[in-house]
Write a protein that holds these residues in place. Structure first.
Motif, short mmCIF file in Angstrom:
data_model
loop_
_atom_site.label_atom_id
_atom_site.label_comp_id
_atom_site.label_asym_id
_atom_site.label_seq_id
_atom_site.Cartn_x
_atom_site.Cartn_y
_atom_site.Cartn_z
N MET A 222 -1.08 0.40 10.04
CA MET A 222 -0.09 -0.03 9.05
C MET A 222 0.67 -1.25 9.57
SD MET A 222 1.59 3.46 7.50
CE MET A 222 2.04 4.19 9.09
N LEU B 61 -5.80 4.88 11.59
CA LEU B 61 -5.07 4.32 10.46
C LEU B 61 -4.13 3.25 10.98
CD1 LEU B 61 -4.13 4.30 7.46
CD2 LEU B 61 -2.42 6.01 8.13
N THR C 154 0.82 -1.21 0.00
CA THR C 154 0.00 0.00 0.00
C THR C 154 0.86 1.26 0.00
OG1 THR C 154 -1.65 -1.22 1.30
CG2 THR C 154 -1.93 1.16 1.11
N PHE D 187 -3.17 5.14 0.82
CA PHE D 187 -3.60 5.46 2.18
C PHE D 187 -4.38 6.77 2.18
CE2 PHE D 187 -0.09 2.66 3.86
CZ PHE D 187 -0.91 1.81 4.57
#
Length: 229
Positions: free
Chosen positions: A160, A158, A141, A146
């Motif tokens: 990750m 968010l 990604t 994002f």
């Protein structure tokens, strides 16, 4: 053959059915979860009540046992898949409702250059089990992906993930870009993955580090202010 009479879900009281559904979800019994969900809907239960009192609460127990080493990844995946049996029925109803139906929205993705997703997928399932609406961007990604998802879904968190030490620094790149855009004040960032640790998370100014899927779900609830002791 067992001499025990066959359990008929439709003959159980509401309270008995909810408890049975918790047991069935824990055991990964998808068809039974779908049947129990439909029975409660037919009895006039609100979809959000079914979600919280049966499915989410059952996945909370799964998460606790996973964190304690009682359950392992295959069992958690089985329980999460069983939950989908109920969610397939509830999701259209929840989506059509004007009321607040989720704990919050989370955008997650494995960072650019990394194609590993088992851990991320498990985190996503645990977040859904905790009542979050999860938007999974998959693997590899980029910042632009994002940003596009943040703009589209307006997430509360968010997340990750990275499995390679060589891709970990991209987390910092994303956070720096969000900071330049003045987006971090309203968007907490959680990071995780096998090579990631709290020291690294602190160094790149992430808001939280999730050492495992169950802990990540609990941290997410704390971040959005719905966690309870």
């Amino acid at each position: 053959m067992s001499d025990e009479p066959e359990l008929i879900l439709a003959e159980l009281s509401d309270d008995e059915l909810v408890e049975q559904m918790k047991d069935d979800l824990y055991d990964g019994m998808g068809p039974e979860i779908a049947e129990g969900t439909q029975i409660l809907l037919n009895r006039g239960w609100d979809a959000n009540r079914i979600l919280k009192e049966s499915l989410v609460d059952a996945m909370r127990i799964v998460g606790l046992d996973f964190a304690d080493g009682i359950l392992f990844v295959p069992e958690v995946l089985s329980a999460a898949n069983a939950m989908k049996g109920g969610m397939n029925l509830l999701r259209p109803i929840l989506a059509a409702s004007d009321t607040q139906t989720s704990t919050g929205r989370v955008v997650i993705g494995t960072v650019k250059g990394d194609i590993h997703d088992i851990g991320k997928n498990l985190v996503g399932m645990m977040l859904e089990g905790a009542g979050f609406e999860v938007f999974d961007l998959g693997i590899n990604t980029s910042i632009d992906e994002f940003l596009e998802a943040i703009d589209k879904h307006d997430p509360h968190i968010l997340g990750m993930s990275a499995l390679l030490t060589t891709t970990m620094p991209y987390m910092s790149v994303v956070i720096e870009d969000l900071d330049k855009r003045n987006m971090l004040k309203n968007l907490p960032v959680m990071v995780g993955g096998a090579p990631v640790n709290k020291e690294f998370a602190d160094a790149i100014h992430a808001n939280a580090y999730g050492p495992d899927a169950a802990t990540t779900a609990e941290l997410a609830k704390t971040i959005v202010g719905v966690n309870r002791p």
